[in-house]
Design a protein around this motif. Structure first.
Motif, PDB file in Angstrom:
ATOM      1  N   ARG A 199      61.092 -51.584  30.147  1.00  0.00           N
ATOM      2  CA  ARG A 199      61.768 -52.741  30.745  1.00  0.00           C
ATOM      3  C   ARG A 199      62.590 -53.541  29.723  1.00  0.00           C
ATOM      4  N   SER A 200      63.051 -52.863  28.681  1.00  0.00           N
ATOM      5  CA  SER A 200      63.843 -53.550  27.657  1.00  0.00           C
ATOM      6  C   SER A 200      65.335 -53.469  27.916  1.00  0.00           C
ATOM      7  N   ASN A 201      65.781 -52.492  28.707  1.00  0.00           N
ATOM      8  CA  ASN A 201      67.213 -52.317  28.935  1.00  0.00           C
ATOM      9  C   ASN A 201      67.469 -51.763  30.323  1.00  0.00           C
ATOM     10  N   MET A 202      68.701 -51.929  30.780  1.00  0.00           N
ATOM     11  CA  MET A 202      69.089 -51.463  32.107  1.00  0.00           C
ATOM     12  C   MET A 202      70.514 -50.916  32.043  1.00  0.00           C
ATOM     13  N   SER A 203      70.777 -49.917  32.822  1.00  0.00           N
ATOM     14  CA  SER A 203      72.138 -49.399  32.953  1.00  0.00           C
ATOM     15  C   SER A 203      72.478 -49.277  34.427  1.00  0.00           C
ATOM     16  N   VAL A 204      73.745 -49.467  34.740  1.00  0.00           N
ATOM     17  CA  VAL A 204      74.223 -49.364  36.113  1.00  0.00           C
ATOM     18  C   VAL A 204      75.402 -48.398  36.117  1.00  0.00           C
ATOM     19  N   VAL A 205      75.224 -47.268  36.802  1.00  0.00           N
ATOM     20  CA  VAL A 205      76.251 -46.223  36.837  1.00  0.00           C
ATOM     21  C   VAL A 205      76.870 -46.172  38.224  1.00  0.00           C
ATOM     22  N   ILE A 396      72.193 -54.748  29.069  1.00  0.00           N
ATOM     23  CA  ILE A 396      72.645 -54.173  30.339  1.00  0.00           C
ATOM     24  C   ILE A 396      73.987 -53.486  30.108  1.00  0.00           C
ATOM     25  N   THR A 397      74.108 -52.242  30.564  1.00  0.00           N
ATOM     26  CA  THR A 397      75.349 -51.493  30.409  1.00  0.00           C
ATOM     27  C   THR A 397      75.882 -51.094  31.776  1.00  0.00           C
ATOM     28  N   MET A 398      77.145 -51.399  32.019  1.00  0.00           N
ATOM     29  CA  MET A 398      77.819 -51.009  33.263  1.00  0.00           C
ATOM     30  C   MET A 398      78.798 -49.878  32.948  1.00  0.00           C
ATOM     31  N   LEU A 399      78.760 -48.809  33.717  1.00  0.00           N
ATOM     32  CA  LEU A 399      79.666 -47.686  33.466  1.00  0.00           C
ATOM     33  C   LEU A 399      79.961 -46.937  34.754  1.00  0.00           C
ATOM     34  N   THR A 400      80.933 -46.044  34.679  1.00  0.00           N
ATOM     35  CA  THR A 400      81.349 -45.248  35.828  1.00  0.00           C
ATOM     36  C   THR A 400      81.182 -43.770  35.506  1.00  0.00           C
ATOM     37  N   MET A 401      80.741 -42.987  36.458  1.00  0.00           N
ATOM     38  CA  MET A 401      80.606 -41.540  36.272  1.00  0.00           C
ATOM     39  C   MET A 401      81.917 -40.952  35.765  1.00  0.00           C
ATOM     40  N   PRO A 402      81.903 -40.258  34.628  1.00  0.00           N
ATOM     41  CA  PRO A 402      83.132 -39.587  34.172  1.00  0.00           C
ATOM     42  C   PRO A 402      83.629 -38.618  35.238  1.00  0.00           C
ATOM     43  N   MET A 433      71.552 -46.959  26.980  1.00  0.00           N
ATOM     44  CA  MET A 433      72.988 -46.722  26.895  1.00  0.00           C
ATOM     45  C   MET A 433      73.699 -47.733  26.012  1.00  0.00           C
ATOM     46  N   ASP A 434      72.999 -48.791  25.632  1.00  0.00           N
ATOM     47  CA  ASP A 434      73.559 -49.742  24.685  1.00  0.00           C
ATOM     48  C   ASP A 434      72.962 -49.460  23.307  1.00  0.00           C
ATOM     49  N   GLY A 435      73.598 -49.971  22.266  1.00  0.00           N
ATOM     50  CA  GLY A 435      73.077 -49.785  20.926  1.00  0.00           C
ATOM     51  C   GLY A 435      72.330 -50.990  20.411  1.00  0.00           C
ATOM     52  N   ASN A 436      72.096 -51.973  21.271  1.00  0.00           N
ATOM     53  CA  ASN A 436      71.537 -53.247  20.807  1.00  0.00           C
ATOM     54  C   ASN A 436      70.042 -53.213  20.571  1.00  0.00           C
ATOM     55  N   GLY A 437      69.365 -52.157  21.017  1.00  0.00           N
ATOM     56  CA  GLY A 437      67.936 -52.077  20.787  1.00  0.00           C
ATOM     57  C   GLY A 437      67.580 -51.058  19.734  1.00  0.00           C
ATOM     58  N   LYS A 438      68.606 -50.530  19.043  1.00  0.00           N
ATOM     59  CA  LYS A 438      68.392 -49.485  18.062  1.00  0.00           C
ATOM     60  C   LYS A 438      67.693 -50.023  16.823  1.00  0.00           C
ATOM     61  N   ALA A 439      66.683 -49.303  16.356  1.00  0.00           N
ATOM     62  CA  ALA A 439      66.013 -49.695  15.113  1.00  0.00           C
ATOM     63  C   ALA A 439      66.906 -49.361  13.929  1.00  0.00           C
ATOM     64  N   LYS A 440      66.696 -50.054  12.815  1.00  0.00           N
ATOM     65  CA  LYS A 440      67.471 -49.793  11.609  1.00  0.00           C
ATOM     66  C   LYS A 440      67.111 -48.424  11.054  1.00  0.00           C
ATOM     67  N   ALA A 582      83.387 -42.842  30.385  1.00  0.00           N
ATOM     68  CA  ALA A 582      82.594 -43.612  31.347  1.00  0.00           C
ATOM     69  C   ALA A 582      82.995 -45.086  31.370  1.00  0.00           C
ATOM     70  N   GLU A 583      83.853 -45.507  30.424  1.00  0.00           N
ATOM     71  CA  GLU A 583      84.359 -46.881  30.365  1.00  0.00           C
ATOM     72  C   GLU A 583      83.219 -47.902  30.454  1.00  0.00           C
ATOM     73  N   ALA A 584      82.254 -47.753  29.569  1.00  0.00           N
ATOM     74  CA  ALA A 584      81.081 -48.625  29.575  1.00  0.00           C
ATOM     75  C   ALA A 584      81.439 -50.042  29.151  1.00  0.00           C
ATOM     76  N   VAL A 585      80.787 -51.008  29.806  1.00  0.00           N
ATOM     77  CA  VAL A 585      80.966 -52.428  29.492  1.00  0.00           C
ATOM     78  C   VAL A 585      79.592 -53.058  29.348  1.00  0.00           C
ATOM     79  N   ASN A 586      79.420 -53.859  28.293  1.00  0.00           N
ATOM     80  CA  ASN A 586      78.147 -54.534  28.090  1.00  0.00           C
ATOM     81  C   ASN A 586      78.022 -55.720  29.030  1.00  0.00           C
ATOM     82  N   GLY A 587      76.809 -55.949  29.541  1.00  0.00           N
ATOM     83  CA  GLY A 587      76.595 -57.010  30.517  1.00  0.00           C
ATOM     84  C   GLY A 587      76.847 -58.404  29.993  1.00  0.00           C
TER      85      GLY A 587
END
Length: 602
Positions: A199-205, A396-402, A433-440, A582-587
């Motif tokens: 429950r740390s991240n969400m994506s909407v395709v 949260i990442t918003m994107l469209t099916m390629p 789908m976002d890089g904001n939760g990536k560990a160093k 996929a033209e992803a956009v961050n929430g």
């Protein structure tokens, strides 16, 4: 005091729910979870139940409107007990008075609790009566339900649909196109909302509604009409068996199990936009989505350039606009802007300290959406909303099916492109789908996204040469339908070399879009430990090891995502590895602005 029970003149019909409260202690231990800021047992219903003021802290002298009952008027003589001149009578009268006061307080408290409970139950039933429900799936699909990972957590996928039906008079007023009255509904909006297992991240395709796909055999759960399989535009699936048919179609296309669906129609969009206080959008130029000879119809969206909040019918027009943006794919981008702003708007409102506002939104939502029946109660929808609320906007990442142009109708329709399987793999493997939760990156230089393969807590794995493994070739998948020859035999040989001498290739094939490693549910923690050891040998993450009641031994099904090689980790997408197509956009991005085609500018 009003009757607070169902069927009385209190909350039986909840004629004015904006002023009503809701005590979830009727079906949940934590009564405060649904009425934050209020003590357990608080009555939000005006004078229903608690209006008398009786309670543990109330003034006993005022527990009956400030006047004591006749039997305990101060100074009265000749009461039961022998009269006021008896030795010790004063003490008895004091004790008797205290007992009576406690009795009245107890009665008042009991009435308050019962009144509050009746009000809560009545309001709960009122909300429940607003919910429209349907079958989760009504089409043919073999995609298996997602199992909990080794940590016992499960990702969730929700299909969000926007119906273009004009069959309801209220929708017809808003949607126009009177010539479509009586036609089967189509899906103007098709989105998969994926909530990660932790429950740390969400994506909407978004899947463009004009995508050509294989729609399976479906049965309309309301009319029982049967529909044969067909290759058609995906938005037609809604009229061939309802949302459950669209769900089956999406599952077959993506290989992603869909847990629930939500459908909203025109009038629902209008109501929700108003109740949340408007949603901010942006256009680079003045826009007027009018009808043209080349593109008749249009949404009639009319806005000045710049950022602005939109409400009601204007919000509906925004979500339906396609021509002014240039394509159905661009419409998905505008819908993502709207959805991101809606989420930010809801998060900015401190609804949980404003029960009246919360109740109003809850009531409107219950009326606006139709949902799959397994989540068709106010409590389940509330719990779902609470899970979505925990995800911060920047995760949260918003994107469209390629997609590519459909060879059958290149100017009108789409087909999934070669990049689409990457998106489906991200969903199936629950990769952010976002890089904001990536560990160093650790000092060793190992990539931060290398999947964890450590064994879970519990018993140690058995000796590798005692663990039986069945390897199934599922590489035909659901995309190209072509299997890799002898794939199961090759992986079984790799396992034997690693010490798992009881690994055997199955003679059966089971096409699967994704690779799965399952163990019998009945084998418990030991089965989990043994299967995780098998996964470690092939670098399959521990999170991909799942229990299943459908297998009687550890079973590795090699999916279409692993057609070559013996290191599964090399096939896994990395966090944030969304294809650029996929033209992803961050929430959290508030800089987006829609470009308007010149012909639709004013």
């Amino acid at each position: 005091m009003r009757d607070g029970t169902v069927g009385g003149n209190g909350f039986g019909t909840a004629p004015n729910p904006d002023h009503r409260g809701w005590d979830e202690s009727l079906y949940r231990d934590d009564a405060r979870a649904y009425a934050p800021g209020a003590p357990s047992g608080t009555d939000f219903g005006g004078d229903d139940g608690a209006g008398s003021g009786a309670g543990p802290d109330a003034d006993p002298a005022s527990s009956d409107g400030g006047q004591e009952p006749p039997e305990r008027i101060p100074g009265q003589r000749g009461a039961a007990g022998g009269g006021g001149h008896r030795r010790g009578g004063s003490r008895r009268r004091t004790k008797s008075r205290k007992r009576r006061v406690l009795k009245w307080v107890s009665i008042g408290a009991a009435v308050a609790v019962l009144g509050s409970a009746g009000a809560a139950y009545g309001y709960y039933e009122y909300l429940a009566g607003k919910i429209r429900k349907g079958e989760r799936v009504s089409g043919s699909s073999t995609v298996a339900k997602t199992k909990a990972n080794a940590a016992g957590k499960t990702a969730m996928n929700i299909l969000i649909l926007g119906s273009d039906s004009r069959n309801d008079p209220e929708d017809l007023k808003l949607g126009g196109a009177k010539n479509t009255v009586g036609d089967a509904a189509r899906a103007d909006v098709i989105m998969i909302a994926h909530l990660s297992a932790d429950r740390s991240n969400m994506s909407v395709v978004s899947i463009p509604r004009d995508t050509r796909v294989n729609i399976p055999a479906c049965t309309d759960p309301k009319t029982h009409e049967k529909f044969a399989p067909v290759n058609d535009i995906i938005n037609a699936s809604l009229g061939r068996g309802g949302a459950g048919c669209t769900l089956a179609t999406v599952q077959n296309l993506t290989g992603v199990y869909i847990d629930h669906w939500l459908t909203i129609d025109f009038s629902g969009v209008v109501k929700m936009a108003d109740v949340v206080g408007g949603v901010e959008v942006c256009v680079k130029q003045n826009v007027d989505d009018h009808s043209t000879p080349a593109q008749p119809g249009g949404s009639h969206l009319h806005l000045k350039a710049g950022k602005q909040k939109i409400y009601g019918e204007t919000a509906l027009k925004w979500l339906r606009t396609r021509h002014a943006w240039g394509s159905d794919a661009a419409r998905a981008k505008a819908q993502h802007m709207y959805m991101s702003a809606l989420i930010r708007q809801l998060r900015s409102q401190n609804l949980f300290t404003d029960p009246g506002k919360l109740n109003k939104i809850a009531t409107t939502a219950m009326e606006a959406f139709e949902v799959s029946k397994e989540i068709g109660t106010p409590k389940k929808l509330y719990d779902l909303g609470m899970q979505l609320k925990t995800v911060p906007s920047d995760r949260i990442t918003m994107l469209t099916m390629p997609h590519d142009a459909d060879p059958k109708a290149p100017l009108a329709h789409y087909i999934p492109s070669a990049d689409a399987p990457q998106v489906w793999s991200l969903l199936r493997n629950d990769v952010a789908m976002d890089g904001n939760g990536k560990a160093k990156t650790p000092a060793s230089g190992a990539p931060a996204t290398t999947p964890a393969t450590t064994a879970p807590q519990g018993p140690a794995a058995a000796a590798s040469d005692t663990i039986a493994v069945s390897v199934v070739n599922g590489t035909a998948g659901t995309s190209d339908g072509v299997a890799t020859p002898n794939r199961a035999g090759g992986i079984a040989t790799t396992l034997k070399t690693a010490g798992f001498t009881k690994a055997e290739a199955s003679q059966q094939t089971k096409p699967s879009p994704g690779t799965t490693l399952t163990y019998p549910t009945s084998s418990g923690d030991q089965g989990k430990a043994d299967a995780t050891a098998v996964g470690k040998a092939l670098k399959i993450p521990a999170g991909n090891v799942k229990a299943s009641a459908d297998v009687d031994t550890i079973t590795l099904t090699i999916g279409a995502d692993w057609k070559t090689g013996t290191d599964f980790s090399k096939t896994l997408p990395k966090s944030g590895s969304v294809p650029t197509t996929a033209e992803a956009v961050n929430g959290a991005d508030t800089t987006g602005c829609m470009e308007v085609l010149p012909i639709y500018r004013w």
